[in-house]
Design a protein around this motif. Structure first.
Motif, PDB file in Angstrom:
ATOM      1  N   LEU A  92      -5.059   0.291  -6.335  1.00  0.00           N
ATOM      2  CA  LEU A  92      -5.461  -0.255  -5.377  1.00  0.00           C
ATOM      3  C   LEU A  92      -6.235  -1.726  -5.623  1.00  0.00           C
ATOM      4  O   LEU A  92      -6.254  -2.699  -4.705  1.00  0.00           O
ATOM      5  CB  LEU A  92      -5.002   0.041  -3.352  1.00  0.00           C
ATOM      6  N   GLY A  93      -7.525  -1.590  -6.438  1.00  0.00           N
ATOM      7  CA  GLY A  93      -8.358  -2.379  -6.753  1.00  0.00           C
ATOM      8  C   GLY A  93      -9.634  -2.604  -5.992  1.00  0.00           C
ATOM      9  O   GLY A  93     -10.021  -3.314  -5.234  1.00  0.00           O
ATOM     10  N   GLN A 101      -4.265  -8.324  -6.949  1.00  0.00           N
ATOM     11  CA  GLN A 101      -3.240  -8.054  -7.183  1.00  0.00           C
ATOM     12  C   GLN A 101      -1.624  -7.381  -6.634  1.00  0.00           C
ATOM     13  O   GLN A 101      -0.981  -8.611  -6.255  1.00  0.00           O
ATOM     14  CB  GLN A 101      -3.276  -8.326  -9.057  1.00  0.00           C
ATOM     15  N   ALA A 102      -2.774  -5.918  -6.620  1.00  0.00           N
ATOM     16  CA  ALA A 102      -1.556  -4.854  -6.173  1.00  0.00           C
ATOM     17  C   ALA A 102      -1.538  -5.044  -4.562  1.00  0.00           C
ATOM     18  O   ALA A 102      -0.532  -4.646  -4.001  1.00  0.00           O
ATOM     19  CB  ALA A 102      -2.059  -3.982  -6.350  1.00  0.00           C
ATOM     20  N   LEU A 103      -2.335  -5.855  -3.829  1.00  0.00           N
ATOM     21  CA  LEU A 103      -1.753  -5.664  -2.331  1.00  0.00           C
ATOM     22  C   LEU A 103      -1.008  -7.411  -1.899  1.00  0.00           C
ATOM     23  O   LEU A 103      -0.800  -7.155  -0.660  1.00  0.00           O
ATOM     24  CB  LEU A 103      -3.332  -5.943  -1.576  1.00  0.00           C
ATOM     25  N   VAL A 146       0.933  -0.781   0.173  1.00  0.00           N
ATOM     26  CA  VAL A 146       0.376  -0.076   0.334  1.00  0.00           C
ATOM     27  C   VAL A 146       1.239   1.350  -0.108  1.00  0.00           C
ATOM     28  O   VAL A 146       0.499   2.283  -1.134  1.00  0.00           O
ATOM     29  CB  VAL A 146      -0.879  -0.112   0.813  1.00  0.00           C
ATOM     30  N   GLU A 147       1.651   1.248   1.408  1.00  0.00           N
ATOM     31  CA  GLU A 147       2.567   2.427   0.945  1.00  0.00           C
ATOM     32  C   GLU A 147       3.601   2.768  -0.713  1.00  0.00           C
ATOM     33  O   GLU A 147       3.520   3.605  -0.789  1.00  0.00           O
ATOM     34  CB  GLU A 147       3.958   2.065   2.026  1.00  0.00           C
ATOM     35  N   THR A 148       4.110   1.779  -0.806  1.00  0.00           N
ATOM     36  CA  THR A 148       4.196   1.652  -2.063  1.00  0.00           C
ATOM     37  C   THR A 148       3.325   3.017  -3.280  1.00  0.00           C
ATOM     38  O   THR A 148       4.501   3.841  -3.874  1.00  0.00           O
ATOM     39  CB  THR A 148       4.987   0.474  -2.891  1.00  0.00           C
ATOM     40  N   ILE A 149       2.100   1.967  -3.481  1.00  0.00           N
ATOM     41  CA  ILE A 149       1.441   3.007  -4.476  1.00  0.00           C
ATOM     42  C   ILE A 149       1.327   4.148  -4.120  1.00  0.00           C
ATOM     43  O   ILE A 149       1.696   4.851  -4.884  1.00  0.00           O
ATOM     44  CB  ILE A 149       0.209   1.964  -4.380  1.00  0.00           C
TER      45      ILE A 149
END
Length: 570
Positions: free
Chosen positions: A188-189, A466-468, A53-56
């Motif tokens: 984040l979807g 997927q993103a998390l 989460v932080e990265t996004i």
RNA sequence: CGGGGUGUAGCUCAGUCUGGUAGAGCACUGCCUUCGGGAGGCAGGGGUCGUAGGUUCGAAUCCUGUCACCCCGACCA
């Protein structure tokens, strides 16, 4: 990552004090552990998700031109005294003293510190606009921490603060942050909505909250069924009824209603609908007086709207029992607007009623067949109720629907609230000092993790977007310890996956397949690859997506390309 | 803050009413069997019963204080 070298602390049983799904699953999956009320440790699995989460968030903030910095958790009282919040903030602000008996607090937010930085560092309009953000731990001493990291006392937040010479520039950055937030929550979807929000005590023109839609949410969001209108229920306007009031059809009469207090009791007792009853609420007025607020029985008072009335005391405070008796000569429960010698403000829909029922200002009695204008003066009217499902949408398109939301982001315009208090100014083009305008933009990073789970799970566990996902692929060898050949093959495949840049969790435990499947389903790895002696015979591996019901055999030599494709599509 | 509830093994809990010196399941360690959806057997490790004091020959159990955690409430009008 090999499971044998990873703290995979899953449990079958649900801890007794976890109420919501996300809290239960985070505990069962071994993502977090409670240290004390509202305080959690993030175990390796959970931290990997938090970092995603932080990265996004960081990537999108950087892309928007914001600059990252880092401010301390512990803040000196002096700054908070300067802004006035040392006194204003209640017990939510955790205060402490150091060894020299100097006062400090744990930062629940960082307006004071950033404004202090800005007034020291920013000298010229040429340095503006500027937007600074950090991803930092916050502490708010909540009365009732609950729902795990959803409402914790210590939590991770991205907070950004922008500085401007004028409000136009502030508006531009505000709009940019609105777009940025939409990008972040899309990446984040999450199924989210940007909703108009109350600006609260800070004031300012506009404010938006970003809500993830989920039943476990603590806020009510009002939507239009036909347009993109969305607002916090606290803010959503209830339009006045279009239809004119019907002419009186009954005479006013007083009826005995012994022991009937609530609208529900009275309407049941008299055999009429709650919408035919009016309720009268006595609240403290702005001028040391008492004001009567009148609502239809099936409607609820919107306290935020009521506080905006100039005649009403802020914060909204109900009249004491003594005041009620002095004004209405009865107990609460029998109050009505007829004959009241105080200011009466009726909600639009209450003012539209005719032949209604209300309290008689006499214990155990109510009036029926009451009509405005005939039996009592026409009231002042205002919008003071909460909207309900089926109300017309305030933008004129469609009807209101209400759903629960988890607030994961909030942006608002602070204007000069803090810059004025801390005297944060810079020189404009003409060399004149000007107080800077400020915006403030927050995202609850740790709360996003819980919100994502609320929105993405089934009866077996978490289903990460997927993103998390803490790992993208779970590689499960069946009966690994029995087959040296399988050991070679799985090690080769593991290396290939790692070299392809895929985050893979290899379950090299000496566990039965059922245990591995259950664990990987629970922790929500999106892609599962099973390899066994059986599959070696056919030169295939078995693939199954977390949401799929059936697995499929993929030729061994294609699996990397296959997974790459899956991961980019998802 | 008010009301209610719970503290016993890492987790979920029984035992408390009726005092007699602590248990189950899961988890953990070893061995055997099993081996594609949370297996079975045998053996084992692990608890100052939240804490302080009191009553008693004897307290997880009764009494008092205290701490922690959880739930509910703060629009009957």
């Amino acid at each position: 990552m090999r499971v044998s070298r990873f703290l995979l602390s899953t449990t079958k049983e649900t801890p007794a004090d976890a109420e919501v799904i996300s809290h239960q699953l985070m505990l069962r999956a071994g993502m977090i552990r409670k240290v004390a009320s509202g305080l959690y440790s993030w175990l390796p699995l959970g931290l990997r998700v938090l970092r995603k989460v932080e990265t996004i968030v960081r990537e999108e903030m950087d892309r928007s031109g914001a600059q990252e910095l880092l401010m301390p958790v512990v803040q000196p009282a002096e700054l908070w005294q300067e802004s006035g919040r040392w006194e204003q903030y209640g017990p939510e602000l955790l205060r402490m003293q150091d060894r020299h008996q100097r006062d400090f607090c744990l930062g629940p937010t960082h307006e004071e510190v950033i404004t202090d930085i800005a007034r020291r560092e920013i000298r010229s309009y040429r340095q503006l606009p500027a937007n600074f953000y950090q991803i930092q731990t916050k502490f708010r001493d909540e009365i009732r921490p609950r729902f795990g990291v959803m409402r914790a006392r210590e939590f991770l937040m991205k907070d950004a603060y922008s500085f401007h010479l004028d409000t136009d520039s502030l508006q531009q950055t505000y709009d940019l942050m609105h777009q940025t937030y939409c990008r972040i929550f899309s990446r984040l979807g999450l199924d989210f909505r940007a909703v108009q929000a109350d600006t609260g005590s800070i004031g300012g023109k506009s404010s938006h909250e970003f809500h993830v839609l989920a039943d476990a949410g603590e806020d009510d969001i009002a939507f239009s069924t036909q347009s993109d209108y969305a607002a916090n229920v606290e803010l959503a306007a209830a339009l006045p009824p279009i239809k004119p009031r019907q002419a009186p059809g009954a005479n006013m009469a007083s009826v005995a209603t012994p022991g009937q207090h609530s609208i529900e009791e009275v309407s049941n007792f008299l055999g009429i609908g709650a919408s035919q009853c009016l309720k009268t609420l006595l609240v403290q007025g702005a001028n040391n007086d008492v004001v009567a607020l009148v609502l239809r029985g099936d409607h609820s008072l919107n306290e935020v709207k009521a506080e905006k009335l100039p005649q009403v005391h802020v914060p909204l405070t109900f009249a004491t029992a003594e005041q009620v008796r002095a004004i209405a000569s009865c107990d609460p429960g029998s109050i009505g607007p007829v004959g009241l010698r105080i200011r009466v403000i009726a909600d639009h829909s209450a003012a539209q009623c005719s032949d209604f029922v209300c309290g008689a200002n006499h214990d155990g009695r109510h009036l029926t067949g009451v009509n405005w204008g005939r039996d009592l003066p026409e009231p002042a009217t205002a919008d003071i109720r909460k909207v309900v499902t089926g109300d017309p949408s305030p933008d004129g398109k469609g009807e209101i629907a209400i759903r629960r939301g988890i607030e994961v982001g909030h942006i608002f315009q602070l204007a000069d609230k803090y810059s004025q208090a801390l005297n944060a100014s810079c020189l404009d083009e003409t060399g004149q000092g000007r107080i800077m305008q400020m915006g403030c933009y927050g995202i609850g990073v740790s709360r996003v993790v819980a919100a994502a789970i609320e929105q993405n799970h089934d009866d077996r566990g978490i289903i990460w977007p997927q993103a998390l996902a803490p790992f993208q692929v779970a590689l499960l060898p069946i009966n690994l310890h029995k087959s040296p050949r399988l050991q070679d093959e799985v090690n080769t495949l593991y290396d290939e996956l790692c070299n392809a840049g895929i985050e893979v969790m290899l379950d090299d435990r000496k566990e039965r397949p059922g245990v591995m499947f259950a664990d990987m389903d629970l922790i929500g790895i999106p892609c599962r690859v099973v390899i066994s002696d059986r599959s070696l015979e056919s030169s295939t591996v078995e693939y199954k997506g977390r949401r799929d019901s059936q697995s499929e055999d993929i030729p061994r030599e294609n699996i990397i390309a296959f997974l790459r494709n899956k991961l980019s599509v998802c």
